[in-house]
Motif scaffolding. Structure first.
Motif: not given
Length: 123
Positions: A2-7
């Motif tokens: 999973x990513x957080x704000x695309x990172x």
């Protein structure tokens, strides 16, 4: 992953660690122990975010986040005894348990109750 704000979460944790170290190098008054506590809180926060994103283990992640936050606060001078910390953790655990109870459903339907055995039968 999973990513957080695309990172990826590891990139965010690396950024936090570098920002704290850079801040210390340029005059931010943090001890090595305080830096470790900040990084532990960041790791717990990222863990909680990932748990919510993937819908798995959110209760444990929340408890870990609160525990890390208390450790950070104590590291910065919060004067709580071990008993006070335990009471707060117990309160948080109870609140998380109450929330979790509303989110959990049985994976299979409840079976109808079995009929009572007849008198004289061997069951």
């Amino acid at each position: 992953m999973p990513r957080i704000f695309g990172r990826e979460p590891a990139l965010w944790l690396g950024l936090v660690a570098i920002v704290v170290k850079a801040g210390a190098a340029f005059g931010l008054q943090v001890t090595p122990d305080q830096q470790a506590l900040i990084n532990a809180l960041a790791a717990a926060l990222v863990g909680a975010i990932v748990a919510f994103i993937v819908h798995d283990g959110a209760a444990a992640a929340i408890l870990g986040l609160v525990q890390a936050a208390i450790a950070l606060a104590v590291g910065y001078g919060l004067d709580w005894s071990a008993d006070q910390q335990a009471v707060v953790m117990s309160l948080v655990a109870a609140a998380v348990a109450m929330w979790t109870r509303t989110q959990v459903t049985a994976p299979v339907p409840v079976k109808a109750p079995l009929p009572a055995p007849l008198a004289g039968s061997r069951e």
